[in-house]
Write a protein that holds these residues in place. Sequence first.
Motif, PDB file in Angstrom:
ATOM      1  N   ARG A  49       0.833  -1.217   0.000  1.00 45.70           N
ATOM      2  CA  ARG A  49       0.000   0.000   0.000  1.00 45.70           C
ATOM      3  C   ARG A  49       0.862   1.261   0.000  1.00 45.70           C
ATOM      4  NH1 ARG A  49      -2.975  -3.364   3.481  1.00 45.70           N
ATOM      5  NH2 ARG A  49      -1.994  -2.424   5.336  1.00 45.70           N
ATOM      6  N   ASP A  50       1.958   1.219   0.745  1.00 43.89           N
ATOM      7  CA  ASP A  50       2.848   2.390   0.776  1.00 43.89           C
ATOM      8  C   ASP A  50       3.479   2.617  -0.603  1.00 43.89           C
ATOM      9  OD1 ASP A  50       2.292   2.762   3.424  1.00 43.89           O
ATOM     10  OD2 ASP A  50       4.137   1.810   4.183  1.00 43.89           O
ATOM     11  N   ARG A  51       3.802   1.534  -1.298  1.00 41.67           N
ATOM     12  CA  ARG A  51       4.426   1.682  -2.623  1.00 41.67           C
ATOM     13  C   ARG A  51       3.427   2.261  -3.613  1.00 41.67           C
ATOM     14  NH1 ARG A  51       7.266  -3.192  -6.125  1.00 41.67           N
ATOM     15  NH2 ARG A  51       7.887  -1.856  -7.929  1.00 41.67           N
ATOM     16  N   GLU A  52       2.169   1.804  -3.555  1.00 39.30           N
ATOM     17  CA  GLU A  52       1.152   2.328  -4.471  1.00 39.30           C
ATOM     18  C   GLU A  52       0.860   3.792  -4.182  1.00 39.30           C
ATOM     19  OE1 GLU A  52      -2.204  -0.164  -4.044  1.00 39.30           O
ATOM     20  OE2 GLU A  52      -1.269  -1.909  -5.021  1.00 39.30           O
ATOM     21  N   ALA A  53       0.985   4.186  -2.927  1.00 37.69           N
ATOM     22  CA  ALA A  53       0.701   5.580  -2.568  1.00 37.69           C
ATOM     23  C   ALA A  53       1.900   6.485  -2.815  1.00 37.69           C
ATOM     24  CB  ALA A  53       0.286   5.661  -1.097  1.00 37.69           C
ATOM     25  N   GLY A  54       3.035   5.926  -3.242  1.00 36.41           N
ATOM     26  CA  GLY A  54       4.226   6.711  -3.517  1.00 36.41           C
ATOM     27  C   GLY A  54       4.990   7.119  -2.288  1.00 36.41           C
ATOM     28  N   LEU A  55       4.686   6.430  -1.144  1.00 34.94           N
ATOM     29  CA  LEU A  55       5.383   6.795   0.086  1.00 34.94           C
ATOM     30  C   LEU A  55       6.765   6.160   0.188  1.00 34.94           C
ATOM     31  CD1 LEU A  55       2.393   6.404   2.600  1.00 34.94           C
ATOM     32  CD2 LEU A  55       3.313   8.500   1.566  1.00 34.94           C
ATOM     33  N   GLY A  57      10.031   4.281  -2.385  1.00 34.09           N
ATOM     34  CA  GLY A  57      10.513   4.021  -3.727  1.00 34.09           C
ATOM     35  C   GLY A  57      10.505   2.545  -4.047  1.00 34.09           C
ATOM     36  N   SER A  58      10.608   2.264  -5.379  1.00 34.99           N
ATOM     37  CA  SER A  58      10.551   0.869  -5.831  1.00 34.99           C
ATOM     38  C   SER A  58      11.723   0.072  -5.298  1.00 34.99           C
ATOM     39  CB  SER A  58      10.534   0.819  -7.367  1.00 34.99           C
ATOM     40  OG  SER A  58       9.405   1.485  -7.859  1.00 34.99           O
ATOM     41  N   GLU A  59      12.920   0.675  -5.349  1.00 31.71           N
ATOM     42  CA  GLU A  59      14.105  -0.051  -4.902  1.00 31.71           C
ATOM     43  C   GLU A  59      14.024  -0.371  -3.408  1.00 31.71           C
ATOM     44  OE1 GLU A  59      18.971   0.413  -4.926  1.00 31.71           O
ATOM     45  OE2 GLU A  59      17.714   1.825  -6.068  1.00 31.71           O
ATOM     46  N   GLU A  60      13.618   0.619  -2.612  1.00 33.33           N
ATOM     47  CA  GLU A  60      13.493   0.416  -1.166  1.00 33.33           C
ATOM     48  C   GLU A  60      12.411  -0.606  -0.861  1.00 33.33           C
ATOM     49  OE1 GLU A  60      12.710   4.282   0.302  1.00 33.33           O
ATOM     50  OE2 GLU A  60      14.800   4.947   0.196  1.00 33.33           O
ATOM     51  N   ALA A  61      11.323  -0.566  -1.633  1.00 30.82           N
ATOM     52  CA  ALA A  61      10.221  -1.503  -1.426  1.00 30.82           C
ATOM     53  C   ALA A  61      10.671  -2.925  -1.686  1.00 30.82           C
ATOM     54  CB  ALA A  61       9.039  -1.139  -2.312  1.00 30.82           C
TER      55      ALA A  61
END
Length: 378
Positions: A49-55, A57-61
């Motif tokens: 959910r945090d990744r979809e909300a842009g909270l 980054g992709s690499e960190e996710a």
Amino acid sequence: MFFWILVAILTAAVAAVLLLPLMRAAAPLPSRHSHDIEVYRDQLGELARDREAGLIGSEEAELAKAEIARRMLAASAADQAAAERAPKRLLSNRLAQVFIFLCLPAVGLCLYLTTGSPGVPAQPLAARLADPGGDVNILIAKAENHLALNPEDGAGWDLLAPIYMRHGRVDDAVAAYDRAIRLLGQTPTRMGGYAEALVAQAGGLVTSEAQSALQKALALDPDDPRSAFYLALGLKQEGKHAEALAAFRKLAARSPADAPWLSLVNQHIAELAAGPGPATPGNPAPGDIAAAKEMNAGDRQEMIRGMVDSLASRLKDDPANLEGWMRLIRSYAVLDQRDRAKDALHEGLRAFPATGEQGKQLLALARELGIDASGEAE
């Protein structure tokens, strides 16, 4: 039959108490790793959910997802291992339950059949009191129960008093004789028994109270040998040797040749006829008699203990004194020192062997006082 029903109920109750913890332990409990796995799944959902909300980054996710996945795999492996061990624990619990349910009662039954007495009929207290057989303690308990409910039954006190005396319960014997005399009146047997109990209670001293009872007994029966003996002994203890010698000689003259008390009477006659000399070991001096009459019960008991210790010491140096051994044995019984009474009996029989007339008197006294004399007569 009732006994076996009771045993079965008690066995079942004990088995239930032991089984309940095992049954609770047998129920599968959730593993602590299952909770961790649920937490990791929630973290993965939150991370998405945090990744979809842009909270984030992709690499960190991706890095966080890889770490959470690694922890989830480790927790899953641990949970699987715990699940594999559960059947073993369940099996051990089942075996313990089977042992308690089947083996424990069987082992208990076998032990009882081996060491117990299943064939003995039930013996409730009421039945034993109704039919005591040869158990004197039950007879005494039965009589005491009866007299507690019927304290005015003079015949009961009259029956119980000599039994108390034979078993060394001298204080109880004195009280029982006193009650029987007050309820039923005076007879030579009661007065003589009462006086003898008083003498035993005083450690062998013929007190003034005992003398009064003895004189009343002789007034009722001038030929009563027991009362005559103790009155003569009282005269000897008071230092009235001439009167005591005459009294003992009179008793000896009218006693049958096979009378059990005759040898003791003759011993007193020989001592008195020899004239005043060293005091017979253990005999109280006239001053002791006078002092004892003025003492309270506690001081008199203390005096008696001192005299008993002195008598025991003197008998070690001069064991050829039958009266001394008899007084020592009786005194220990009165003081409730039955082990010492038995030791005194053993020592007395070394001086007067059981095969002789004097040794037989010692054994008869031991039986009268309820002292175990087994093995002494051999």
